[in-house]
Scaffold this active site. Structure first.
Site, PDB file in Angstrom:
ATOM      1  N   SER A 181      74.771  57.315  16.419  1.00  0.00           N
ATOM      2  CA  SER A 181      75.855  56.780  16.135  1.00  0.00           C
ATOM      3  C   SER A 181      76.468  57.000  15.023  1.00  0.00           C
ATOM      4  O   SER A 181      75.575  57.154  13.906  1.00  0.00           O
ATOM      5  CB  SER A 181      75.879  55.008  16.183  1.00  0.00           C
ATOM      6  OG  SER A 181      77.019  54.454  15.752  1.00  0.00           O
ATOM      7  N   LYS A 190      71.184  51.974  22.229  1.00  0.00           N
ATOM      8  CA  LYS A 190      72.502  52.369  21.839  1.00  0.00           C
ATOM      9  C   LYS A 190      73.550  51.979  22.633  1.00  0.00           C
ATOM     10  O   LYS A 190      74.713  51.712  22.106  1.00  0.00           O
ATOM     11  CB  LYS A 190      72.444  53.974  21.947  1.00  0.00           C
ATOM     12  CG  LYS A 190      73.634  54.746  21.735  1.00  0.00           C
ATOM     13  CD  LYS A 190      74.242  54.722  20.413  1.00  0.00           C
ATOM     14  CE  LYS A 190      75.877  55.045  20.334  1.00  0.00           C
ATOM     15  NZ  LYS A 190      76.468  56.130  20.848  1.00  0.00           N
ATOM     16  N   HIS A 212      74.356  48.787  21.159  1.00  0.00           N
ATOM     17  CA  HIS A 212      75.097  48.966  19.945  1.00  0.00           C
ATOM     18  C   HIS A 212      76.438  49.176  20.353  1.00  0.00           C
ATOM     19  O   HIS A 212      77.640  48.644  19.706  1.00  0.00           O
ATOM     20  CB  HIS A 212      74.500  50.202  19.223  1.00  0.00           C
ATOM     21  CG  HIS A 212      75.294  50.962  18.259  1.00  0.00           C
ATOM     22  ND1 HIS A 212      76.520  51.607  18.608  1.00  0.00           N
ATOM     23  CD2 HIS A 212      75.219  50.886  16.990  1.00  0.00           C
ATOM     24  CE1 HIS A 212      77.081  52.133  17.523  1.00  0.00           C
ATOM     25  NE2 HIS A 212      76.301  51.561  16.489  1.00  0.00           N
ATOM     26  N   ASN A 213      76.800  49.987  21.389  1.00  0.00           N
ATOM     27  CA  ASN A 213      78.208  50.057  21.690  1.00  0.00           C
ATOM     28  C   ASN A 213      79.104  48.941  22.086  1.00  0.00           C
ATOM     29  O   ASN A 213      80.152  48.729  21.874  1.00  0.00           O
ATOM     30  CB  ASN A 213      78.338  51.115  22.864  1.00  0.00           C
ATOM     31  CG  ASN A 213      78.051  52.655  22.153  1.00  0.00           C
ATOM     32  OD1 ASN A 213      77.597  52.745  20.912  1.00  0.00           O
ATOM     33  ND2 ASN A 213      78.683  53.621  22.785  1.00  0.00           N
ATOM     34  N   GLU A 254      79.867  46.875  19.317  1.00  0.00           N
ATOM     35  CA  GLU A 254      81.181  47.682  18.697  1.00  0.00           C
ATOM     36  C   GLU A 254      82.274  47.296  19.562  1.00  0.00           C
ATOM     37  O   GLU A 254      83.273  47.069  18.653  1.00  0.00           O
ATOM     38  CB  GLU A 254      80.711  49.218  18.960  1.00  0.00           C
ATOM     39  CG  GLU A 254      81.835  50.095  18.386  1.00  0.00           C
ATOM     40  CD  GLU A 254      81.356  51.493  18.957  1.00  0.00           C
ATOM     41  OE1 GLU A 254      80.120  51.970  18.326  1.00  0.00           O
ATOM     42  OE2 GLU A 254      82.166  52.242  19.287  1.00  0.00           O
TER      43      GLU A 254
END
Ligand code: NBP
Length: 467
Positions: free
Chosen positions: A127, A181, A184-185, A188
């Site tokens: 990222s 990940k 995480h997105n 986000e």
């Protein structure tokens, strides 16, 4: 012989190759389309030790054994095709690192397939966008510890650095890296939507100009809300369009695109049975935004009457700040719970405090609040629900009146606050002992004999409701 190889020279691959080379490594590069490789070497590479190759065989042969090959290509079938292409040239103990945004289930499948061939494999989330890839991203590698140990020196050097160390750690077994990940997105998406809702509120309720909104965002970025997304948001608010001289933000069509990782997070949370409504509604908000023509038609059919309320602008800005903090806290809280549940179900062995640490630098969701969340997690490493902590109770108490004010006034002004409202409803539902799920159980039993449990005695019950 070269230290590491990288396949895929679009923005991320070019910059990550330069990053590794600038840390002193000799990097072999390859790209499916040779023109891209040539252009990269001619235009971007200066005195870095980057060596272009135009066949897979030569590329693989240029690497020191055990070979380390990083894939930075489009996720999906391309990764399987590329693995199939390089496999005939690899030897026992060589390592492939897939650092694209692969779905964690694909990573688990590839890991299994390659382990049968004695090839090491890591699924690594990265990222930080193109800037992070060049100057230091947040790296989330998962797979076997043996595979991680083989490449960790390079990864630790290439990763972003904070006062708590490099933003890279061994995330966990199996597909842990790509799972983290993905979430995480998802987080986000939620934070971006929360900021978008605040922007909408400032424009439509407080009648603030772009410059005024930019000023407030910049001020917030100096405090508790300090984060990469806040920083880019204030810069966006001030950016002038070169052609028209107006603010570029006012010329950008209100249709948000997505590449799928937010949707995967929502789908996975439903599969694992972990509540992540704020993350999910951020995806829904993007989907709704896509129906521009439909929204145009419907906006003419329905009254736009607002219930104008007199508000104190300065006070309201403070409420917006606290409401945003509330939403951000709930988004992280939901995401961490999801990661923890996956870690249990898939036996990843993830240390949440380490995840929060490696998100502190390089990545898109880096934020001041991560230190606070880490303090909470470290109070009780066994407990992934942040809401249990006394620190969280105090934090939420301080923000509640503000989120009430914002969501209430938002309704009066017809402002969709999908993530704000969902964060508040999540909090209400999760902290309510008595939910109306009893009537749902009764309905299920009524029409489908699905049975129910009682509060006064043990057992499973069914009622003939119309008898
Ligand atoms: P893209 O996601 O746009 O992928 C382009 C690269 O994939 C090019 O090198 C292209 O080669 C290669 N490729 C394709 Br398309 N199909 C291929 C195939 N069948 N075999 C071999 N190579 C193939 O590039 P990116 O934006 O640099 O992202 C790379 C990866 O990193 C992606 O998985 C992405 O999701 C992930 N990621 C991106 C970001 C970001 O900010 N962009 C951030 C974090 C992670 P070609 O030149 O021959 O077409």
């Amino acid at each position: 012989m070269n230290d590491v190889g990288l396949i895929g020279l679009a923005v991320m691959g070019q910059n990550f190759a330069l990053n590794m080379a600038r840390k002193g490594y000799r990097v072999s590069v390859y790209n499916r389309t040779p023109e891209r490789t040539k252009k990269f070497v001619e235009e971007k590479v200066r005195d870095e030790s980057i060596f272009p190759f135009y066949t897979i065989e030569e590329f693989v042969k240029s690497l020191k054994k055990p070979r380390k090959i990083i894939l930075m290509i489009k996720a999906g079938k391309a990764v399987d095709d590329m693995i199939a292409e390089i496999l005939p040239y690899l030897e026992l103990g060589d390592l492939i690192v897939d650092s694209g945004n692969s779905h964690f289930a694909d990573t688990a499948r590839r890991l299994e397939y390659l382990s049968q061939k004695n090839i090491l494999f890591l699924g690594m989330g990265i990222s930080g966008g193109e800037y992070g890839a060049l100057h230091g991203p947040s790296l989330m590698p998962g797979g076997t510890k043996e595979a991680y140990d083989l490449i960790k020196d390079i990864l630790l050097k290439a990763a972003a650095k904070t006062e708590d160390g490099p933003c890279c750690t061994y995330v966990g077994k199996g597909s842990a890296g790509h799972f983290v990940k993905m979430v995480h997105n998802g987080i986000e998406y939620a934070i971006m939507q929360l900021i978008a809702e605040v922007y909408d509120f400032m424009k439509k309720v407080l009648n603030m100009t772009n410059e005024q909104i930019g000023d407030v965002f910049e001020k917030w970025n100096k405090g508790e809300l300090n984060s990469y997304l806040m920083e880019i948001s204030y810069k966006i608010m001030r950016y002038k369009d070169k052609e028209t001289g107006g603010f570029l933000i006012d010329y950008i069509l209100d249709k948000a695109e997505q590449k799928g990782t937010g949707k995967w997070t929502a789908q996975t949370s439903l599969d694992l049975g972990v509540p992540t409504p704020t993350l999910n509604l951020a995806v829904e908000a993007r989907i709704i935004s896509h129906y521009k023509e439909e929204r145009k038609i419907l906006s003419k059919l329905y009254s736009k009457e607002k219930n104008i309320i007199s508000v104190n602008k300065e006070e309201m800005i403070e409420h917006l700040k606290k409401a945003l903090l509330f939403g951000v806290f709930m988004s992280f809280s939901q995401g961490l719970w999801l990661i923890d549940e996956a870690s249990k179900q898939y036996n990843y062995g993830i240390d949440l405090s380490e995840i929060l640490r490696i998100w502190k630098g390089g990545c898109i969701i880096r934020a001041e609040i991560l230190d606070f969340l880490r303090d909470i997690i470290r109070e009780n490493e066994e407990d992934a629900n942040l809401l249990h902590s006394d620190k969280a109770i105090d934090f939420i108490k301080d923000k509640l009146n503000s989120i009430y004010q914002v969501t209430e006034i938002g309704k009066n002004y017809r402002i969709p606050l999908m993530t704000m409202n969902s964060a508040l409803d999540y909090y209400f539902a999760l902290t309510e002992e008595n939910l109306p799920a009893n009537i749902i159980q009764a309905q299920r039993d009524f029409f489908g004999a699905h049975t129910y449990e009682r509060i006064d005695r043990e057992g499973i019950f069914h009622t003939e409701w119309e008898r």
